[in-house]
Enzyme design. Structure first.
Site, mmCIF file in Angstrom:
data_model
loop_
_atom_site.group_PDB
_atom_site.id
_atom_site.type_symbol
_atom_site.label_atom_id
_atom_site.label_comp_id
_atom_site.label_asym_id
_atom_site.label_seq_id
_atom_site.Cartn_x
_atom_site.Cartn_y
_atom_site.Cartn_z
ATOM 1 N N GLU A 48 101.222 78.448 73.048
ATOM 2 C CA GLU A 48 100.504 78.896 74.290
ATOM 3 C C GLU A 48 99.023 78.318 74.224
ATOM 4 O O GLU A 48 98.448 78.222 75.381
ATOM 5 C CB GLU A 48 100.896 79.986 74.464
ATOM 6 C CG GLU A 48 102.223 80.555 74.751
ATOM 7 C CD GLU A 48 102.460 82.060 74.745
ATOM 8 O OE1 GLU A 48 102.035 82.557 73.563
ATOM 9 O OE2 GLU A 48 102.887 82.690 75.646
ATOM 10 N N CYS A 69 101.406 82.793 78.360
ATOM 11 C CA CYS A 69 100.199 83.582 78.626
ATOM 12 C C CYS A 69 99.795 84.231 77.355
ATOM 13 O O CYS A 69 98.468 84.804 77.334
ATOM 14 C CB CYS A 69 100.697 84.559 79.602
ATOM 15 S SG CYS A 69 101.804 85.809 79.093
#
Ligand code: MCN
Ligand code: CUN
Length: 788
Positions: free
Chosen positions: A743, A374
């Site tokens: 990510e 995230c």
């Protein structure tokens, strides 16, 4: 621009597609995960979990369990309370039960633990424990949580409502004015549902307390072993566990993805059990426990608005968000950023005015909030802005690529200060989008789309031009529980010119053993094959904050380069001594110091290393080693442009991703193969929540997606073929010009997919669809909008 390859394949510095050093042991089935470790006399723990989301515990009767052969102990909250170990702090400074003394707050919460001589006996004993509950009214919906008559959940904290915190950033008034003056305003509710990381290995530990030495060793599935050691010393110091007596070892990790950052009650109970019993205690979660009780991700209810001129210049952004944190705020954010780095939500666009506010609430669901690739809530930020740009394009009747080009922060604006306070280090957004458009054949696709639309077919093209923000520190802004966010490398060169390097980070599959070795090879010319990389043992590794938020390359990777440069400076002194010239007369090329103008007079790094132990200059300390604690001056801002093409089947609502082109930019690349692997994995983890994954609860707080029968994971069958490419815009402040990348793809991909699906359905008045975009959801829309 590409990353220049400066070393031959024998050295394998930056830019080489070196095969992963760690893979040999994995391919031979010789990885060493926590569950592979078996200690003599080891006991096994299993956990009784609550069937209710909210209930009072009237009694716990362990008599039948304790009478079973092989059951050693049953531990309840009341037992831990005697040592004041029934509560623990969360990384966000909230408090969390280790085991409850009176109330359970979510379904699958730990209620009691059984310790037995065998895992099966422990599991049977769990079934034999009788717990009497009195169900209480649960709060499941976060909006309901804020209603004045909602049950107050955290009475233990003296709370009178369920509100946890309010956080805001930006200029509220100036943004308000910009909205009043705008030609066009768009507004959209966006829900980013709760999801679960589902790493192949679940969480677990072995707590091994040695009463004779007073030393506790914990083998543990953690992404941040040093932080765990310090936190343990702080919470359990009063029972004699002081920091030098605690050793946390994170062996091989079978995927972390953020789910192995938090400290779960199971770890603490196992530690307490080992200390009490003086024996090693193993606890390994099963798959359902992992899915039902571990840290979730997302769960953001966003209201986003954009203001713009009629020719498509975005003038302001306003976002209001409600964050459902479950029963405690156990997100793993830096202390000063309760909503993580969500304020990167102005994205790749030069937006003058912005205001963002986030409110967090308690509900009767498992705690967490930061996991699933995230970057500390950047996924939510990117989803919001990339969706909104498309909503605006649709309203203006403008091509979404054109609208992006019109609003991008331009290459000459870097370093760029955003309206919400970030200083973007570098970027070239138009170049990445242009490249993605060329690769996919954007103009041609739009023509095809027009033709097919005329025939009533559903084809959509979606863009996401995201900006990431990774690499926390700098430590002046970033800390976790007060511990500053730097990272470290300790490098030792052995007499024969081989090296060992230890780090404060912890790979969970990212390939650090290879890429850190390549960084050292790049800087010292020692073949990467001869650089042993170690992480995860707090007794040997230098202090560090661990691996999450794609911070390893920006922090520890930089530390590796800096430590190697310190070694090189000492090597230069030794070389000057060996060659009987002054240091200024030496030239460096990877692995060799040469005398300027006399290139046949040279010494290799291996010869220098040997001399460091056998023939070092008088007055100089022997040895060749260095430590570096790297505190980055800023974060790094990787970015990318993704384009997705979908075809939708009108009969079934099935969305088929025809093509997906991903252009990423993470500055200079250490290992292109590993970066591509990270992006392939990341794209799949962007596709999954976009199309399939969601944790769903009923009104009673029962989880409806408690197994993989209902929580859908993509397999190779569902996953589209990814087409990847890159641009290289080096970070100006990182010693290697590298930015994080772990990510990026998960952060950037979902919006491209949703934008494509909405684009396909836009002729029928569809402006937004919340993820996951399941066939049923699309099928319903097709029927509601009269498409079929
Ligand atoms: N890399 C590179 N060149 C760059 C940037 C990175 O070669 N310019 C390499 C690095 O050297 C490293 C890998 O790419 O081997 C990822 O580096 P980085 O972006 O620094 O991210 P981290 O190492 O800090 O990894 C964390 C990130 C996060 S936060 C999640 S979540 C995630 C991810 O990595 N979890 C993963 N990728 C994962 N991959 C696997 N296999 N397993 C996980 O649990
Ligand atoms: Cu947010 S998941 Mo990664 O930072 O470990």
């Amino acid at each position: 621009m590409e990353t220049e390859v400066r070393t031959p394949p024998t050295i394998c510095g930056m830019g080489h597609r070196m095969k992963r050093k760690e893979d040999a042991r994995f391919l031979f089935g010789k990885g060493r995960y926590v569950d592979d470790i078996k200690l003599p006399g080891m006991l096994y723990m299993d956990i009784v979990r609550s069937p209710f989301a909210h209930a009072r515990i009237k009694s716990i009767n362990a008599e039948r369990a304790l009478a079973m052969d092989g059951v050693v102990a049953v531990i309840t909250g009341k037992d831990l309370e005697k040592y004041n170990l029934h509560w623990m702090p969360t990384l966000m400074g909230d408090t969390q039960m280790v085991l409850p003394t009176d109330r359970v707050m979510y379904q699958a919460q730990e209620v009691a633990a059984v310790i037995a001589t065998d895992r099966y006996i422990a599991a049977d004993a769990v079934e034999a424990i009788e717990v009497e509950y009195e169900p209480l009214e649960p709060v499941v919906d976060p909006f309901r949580a804020l209603e004045p008559d909602a049950p107050v959940l955290r009475t233990d904290k003296g709370k009178t409502d369920n509100h946890i915190w309010h956080w805001e950033v930006g200029d509220r008034e100036a943004t308000e004015r910009a909205f009043q003056e705008a030609d066009v305003v768009v507004k959209q509710q966006i829900y980013i549902p709760r999801i679960h990381v589902a790493s192949i290995e679940t969480c677990g530990c072995i707590a091994d307390y040695n009463p004779a030495e007073g030393k506790l060793t914990v083998y543990m599935t953690t992404q941040a072993p040093h932080v765990v050691r310090t936190a343990l010393a702080l919470v359990a110091g009063h029972v004699g566990l002081s920091e030098e007596k605690i050793r946390v070892i994170s062996p091989d990790i079978g995927g972390g993805f953020g789910g192995k950052v938090p400290t779960y009650p199971g770890y603490v109970i196992a530690i307490a059990a080992s200390v009490l019993l003086g024996k090693p205690v193993k606890w390994i979660e099963d798959r359902s426990e992992n899915l039902q009780a571990d840290s979730f991700a997302r769960d953001y209810h966003i209201t986003a608005e954009l203001a713009a001129t009629k020719d498509g210049k975005i003038t302001a952004l306003r976002i209001k968000t409600l964050a459902d944190h479950g029963y405690t705020d156990a997100a793993a954010n830096p202390s000063k950023f309760p909503a993580g780095l969500f304020s990167i939500c102005t994205g790749s666009y030069d937006i003058k005015h912005a205001f963002v506010e986030v409110d967090a609430v308690y509900t009767n669901k498992p705690p967490g909030g930061v996991a699933y690739r995230c970057s500390f809530r950047v996924t939510e930020a990117v989803h919001a802005i990339e969706r909104m740009v498309d909503v605006l394009a649709q309203k203006l009747g403008m091509d979404p690529a054109e609208l992006r080009f019109r609003n991008f922060v331009q290459p000459d604006q870097f370093p760029y200060k955003s309206a919400l306070g970030w200083e973007y280090d570098s970027g070239n957004y138009p170049a990445a989008l242009r490249k993605a458009m060329d690769l996919i054949g954007y103009e041609e696709l739009r023509r095809e789309q027009a033709e097919r639309r005329a025939r009533g077919e559903l084809i959509g093209i979606g863009i996401s031009s995201f900006t990431e923000i990774v690499g926390a520190g700098p430590s002046r802004h970033f800390d976790i529980l007060g511990i500053k966010m730097f990272d470290s490398c300790e490098l030792r060169i052995h007499p024969t010119g081989k090296a060992i390097a230890r780090f404060g980070t912890k790979s969970q599959g990212q390939g650090h053993e290879t890429t850190y070795a390549q960084i050292i090879a790049e800087e010292l010319g020692i073949p990467a094959a001869h650089v042993q990389v170690e992480e995860g043992d707090t007794d040997t590794a230098p202090y560090g904050l661990g691996t999450y938020a794609s911070r390893s390359t920006p922090t520890a990777g930089a530390a590796a380069a800096m430590a190697a440069r310190k070694v090189r400076e000492k090597a230069r002194k030794i070389a000057a001594y060996l060659l009987e010239v002054s240091e200024e007369d030496l030239e460096w090329e990877p692995g060799v110091f040469r005398v300027k103008g006399a290139p046949d007079k040279s010494v290799t790094i291996q010869e220098i290393a040997f001399a460091a132990y056998t023939n070092h200059p008088p007055g100089m300390e022997a040895g060749l080693e260095a430590v570096h604690y790297y505190d980055p001056p800023n974060l790094t801002f990787p970015f990318g442009s993704y384009i997705c093409v979908v075809d939708i089947d009108k009969g079934t609502g099935q969305v088929k991703i025809r093509r997906f082109v991903a252009v990423d930019d993470c500055g200079h690349v250490i290992n292109p193969m590993i970066v591509e692997g990270q992006i392939h994995g990341g794209l799949t983890m962007g596709f999954a929540p976009a199309m399939m994954e969601e944790l769903v609860y009923d009104e009673e707080g029962n989880i409806l997606t408690g197994s993989f029968m209902d929580y859908l994971l993509p397999t190779a069958v569902e996953t589209p073929r990814w087409e990847t490419a890159r641009t290289v815009t080096p970070s100006p402040h990182h010693p290697l010009g590298a930015k994080g990348v772990g990510e990026s793809a998960t952060v950037g991909a979902p919006a491209a997919i949703v934008n494509a699906v909405v684009d396909a359905l836009s002729p029928y008045g569809v402006t937004h669809i919340d993820i996951p975009i399941t066939p049923y959801k699309v099928w319903k829309i097709l029927h509601e909008k009269g498409v079929v």
